[in-house]
Design a protein around this motif. Sequence first.
Motif, PDB file in Angstrom:
ATOM      1  N   ALA A 122       0.830  -1.211   0.000  1.00 37.50           N
ATOM      2  CA  ALA A 122       0.000   0.000   0.000  1.00 37.50           C
ATOM      3  C   ALA A 122       0.864   1.262   0.000  1.00 37.50           C
ATOM      4  O   ALA A 122       0.520   2.264  -0.641  1.00 37.50           O
ATOM      5  CB  ALA A 122      -0.936  -0.005   1.204  1.00 37.50           C
ATOM      6  N   ARG A 123       1.996   1.220   0.696  1.00 39.28           N
ATOM      7  CA  ARG A 123       2.866   2.412   0.793  1.00 39.28           C
ATOM      8  C   ARG A 123       3.406   2.855  -0.565  1.00 39.28           C
ATOM      9  O   ARG A 123       3.741   4.022  -0.756  1.00 39.28           O
ATOM     10  CB  ARG A 123       4.040   2.133   1.742  1.00 39.28           C
ATOM     11  N   ARG A 124       3.488   1.933  -1.496  1.00 38.11           N
ATOM     12  CA  ARG A 124       3.974   2.290  -2.827  1.00 38.11           C
ATOM     13  C   ARG A 124       3.063   3.315  -3.506  1.00 38.11           C
ATOM     14  O   ARG A 124       3.472   4.014  -4.435  1.00 38.11           O
ATOM     15  CB  ARG A 124       4.062   1.045  -3.718  1.00 38.11           C
ATOM     16  N   TYR A 125       1.811   3.385  -3.036  1.00 35.00           N
ATOM     17  CA  TYR A 125       0.812   4.231  -3.705  1.00 35.00           C
ATOM     18  C   TYR A 125       0.432   5.444  -2.863  1.00 35.00           C
ATOM     19  O   TYR A 125      -0.528   6.143  -3.189  1.00 35.00           O
ATOM     20  CB  TYR A 125      -0.424   3.383  -4.033  1.00 35.00           C
ATOM     21  N   PHE A 126       1.175   5.700  -1.776  1.00 38.14           N
ATOM     22  CA  PHE A 126       0.922   6.892  -0.980  1.00 38.14           C
ATOM     23  C   PHE A 126       1.183   8.135  -1.828  1.00 38.14           C
ATOM     24  O   PHE A 126       2.028   8.142  -2.712  1.00 38.14           O
ATOM     25  CB  PHE A 126       1.839   6.920   0.250  1.00 38.14           C
ATOM     26  N   GLY A 127       0.432   9.209  -1.532  1.00 38.16           N
ATOM     27  CA  GLY A 127       0.638  10.470  -2.228  1.00 38.16           C
ATOM     28  C   GLY A 127      -0.057  10.567  -3.567  1.00 38.16           C
ATOM     29  O   GLY A 127       0.242  11.475  -4.347  1.00 38.16           O
ATOM     30  N   ARG A 128      -0.981   9.649  -3.837  1.00 36.43           N
ATOM     31  CA  ARG A 128      -1.691   9.686  -5.122  1.00 36.43           C
ATOM     32  C   ARG A 128      -3.150  10.102  -4.964  1.00 36.43           C
ATOM     33  O   ARG A 128      -4.005   9.785  -5.790  1.00 36.43           O
ATOM     34  CB  ARG A 128      -1.608   8.331  -5.819  1.00 36.43           C
ATOM     35  N   GLY A 129      -3.448  10.795  -3.867  1.00 33.64           N
ATOM     36  CA  GLY A 129      -4.795  11.332  -3.676  1.00 33.64           C
ATOM     37  C   GLY A 129      -5.739  10.445  -2.902  1.00 33.64           C
ATOM     38  O   GLY A 129      -6.907  10.796  -2.732  1.00 33.64           O
ATOM     39  N   ALA A 130      -5.273   9.300  -2.411  1.00 29.70           N
ATOM     40  CA  ALA A 130      -6.133   8.401  -1.645  1.00 29.70           C
ATOM     41  C   ALA A 130      -5.608   8.285  -0.226  1.00 29.70           C
ATOM     42  O   ALA A 130      -4.397   8.328   0.012  1.00 29.70           O
ATOM     43  CB  ALA A 130      -6.196   7.020  -2.301  1.00 29.70           C
ATOM     44  N   ASP A 131      -6.518   8.162   0.737  1.00 23.49           N
ATOM     45  CA  ASP A 131      -6.148   8.017   2.138  1.00 23.49           C
ATOM     46  C   ASP A 131      -5.384   6.715   2.357  1.00 23.49           C
ATOM     47  O   ASP A 131      -5.712   5.683   1.768  1.00 23.49           O
ATOM     48  CB  ASP A 131      -7.426   8.037   2.993  1.00 23.49           C
ATOM     49  N   SER A 132      -4.378   6.757   3.225  1.00 25.23           N
ATOM     50  CA  SER A 132      -3.548   5.573   3.450  1.00 25.23           C
ATOM     51  C   SER A 132      -4.355   4.392   3.993  1.00 25.23           C
ATOM     52  O   SER A 132      -4.125   3.239   3.607  1.00 25.23           O
ATOM     53  CB  SER A 132      -2.400   5.906   4.406  1.00 25.23           C
ATOM     54  N   ASP A 133      -5.307   4.686   4.888  1.00 27.86           N
ATOM     55  CA  ASP A 133      -6.140   3.603   5.426  1.00 27.86           C
ATOM     56  C   ASP A 133      -7.005   2.976   4.341  1.00 27.86           C
ATOM     57  O   ASP A 133      -7.233   1.760   4.342  1.00 27.86           O
ATOM     58  CB  ASP A 133      -7.033   4.122   6.564  1.00 27.86           C
ATOM     59  N   ASP A 134      -7.505   3.814   3.417  1.00 22.96           N
ATOM     60  CA  ASP A 134      -8.296   3.287   2.304  1.00 22.96           C
ATOM     61  C   ASP A 134      -7.449   2.369   1.430  1.00 22.96           C
ATOM     62  O   ASP A 134      -7.913   1.320   0.968  1.00 22.96           O
ATOM     63  CB  ASP A 134      -8.872   4.426   1.455  1.00 22.96           C
ATOM     64  N   LEU A 135      -6.209   2.785   1.193  1.00 19.63           N
ATOM     65  CA  LEU A 135      -5.310   1.960   0.387  1.00 19.63           C
ATOM     66  C   LEU A 135      -5.045   0.620   1.073  1.00 19.63           C
ATOM     67  O   LEU A 135      -4.997  -0.427   0.425  1.00 19.63           O
ATOM     68  CB  LEU A 135      -3.995   2.697   0.136  1.00 19.63           C
ATOM     69  N   TYR A 136      -4.883   0.664   2.395  1.00 19.04           N
ATOM     70  CA  TYR A 136      -4.664  -0.578   3.136  1.00 19.04           C
ATOM     71  C   TYR A 136      -5.885  -1.484   3.036  1.00 19.04           C
ATOM     72  O   TYR A 136      -5.755  -2.705   2.820  1.00 19.04           O
ATOM     73  CB  TYR A 136      -4.356  -0.274   4.600  1.00 19.04           C
ATOM     74  N   GLN A 137      -7.072  -0.912   3.190  1.00 14.07           N
ATOM     75  CA  GLN A 137      -8.294  -1.720   3.106  1.00 14.07           C
ATOM     76  C   GLN A 137      -8.444  -2.335   1.724  1.00 14.07           C
ATOM     77  O   GLN A 137      -8.852  -3.497   1.588  1.00 14.07           O
ATOM     78  CB  GLN A 137      -9.532  -0.866   3.442  1.00 14.07           C
TER      79      GLN A 137
END
Length: 236
Positions: A36-51
């Motif tokens: 998920a961390r690979r996609y941080f900073g692309r406009g989505a919340d980190s928790d959403d990316l983890y889910q």
Amino acid sequence: MTGHSSLELIAAAQNGDKSAAEEMIRVNSGLIWSVARRYFGRGADSDDLYQLGCVGFLKAVQGFDLAYGTQFSTYAVPKISGEIRRFLRDDGSVKVSRGLKERAAAVKMTRSILEQRFNREPTLSELSAETGFTPEEIAECETATAAADSLQRETGDEGFTLEHMLGDDGQEDKLIENISLRQAIAELPEKEQMVILLRYYRGMTQEAAARILHVSQVQVSRIERRAIEKLRAQLK
């Protein structure tokens, strides 16, 4: 991850053991976060990316061939990454085509214009005539692009909500079930789709929905009850 215990958990999860699936997520939380961390900073919340990563991980658990001999993490990482990439590409947790989004925008604009013109909520026939879309197409696009808070909106008997039909499991399960709910609504007959749309996604009373659909309030009540029974049966 220890090979033997992980394989046992995967086998149990594939046979419907939710606790085994949850344990797999707990044990592999670090792996999911690392993807998920690979996609941080692309406009989505980190928790959403983890889910979303959890959704991909669960798909990997279900699709993994225990007899194939490959490392599970090797199989899981592309599934986790793919789920997140789809989300970012489609700009939403539920995949909605560009055409459907454009149709929904046209319906929304037309609805606003007609509300000002008539000083009231336009009927489906009026919306259909103005946009050129069938009532079924209007229901499809408005349901697919409706805000998520409509799931919690209390409507129907005793404050019933569409979320009541979803499980009490973790966020990754709820996301999958949310998608399943929308697919189930799309399979309802046109009239039942429209009642669900007006009652639960637009928050209308049965009387207001009846005026839009040109039927009686009693008919709306019957159609709604029938639709809810079908949705409950499909989501069991």
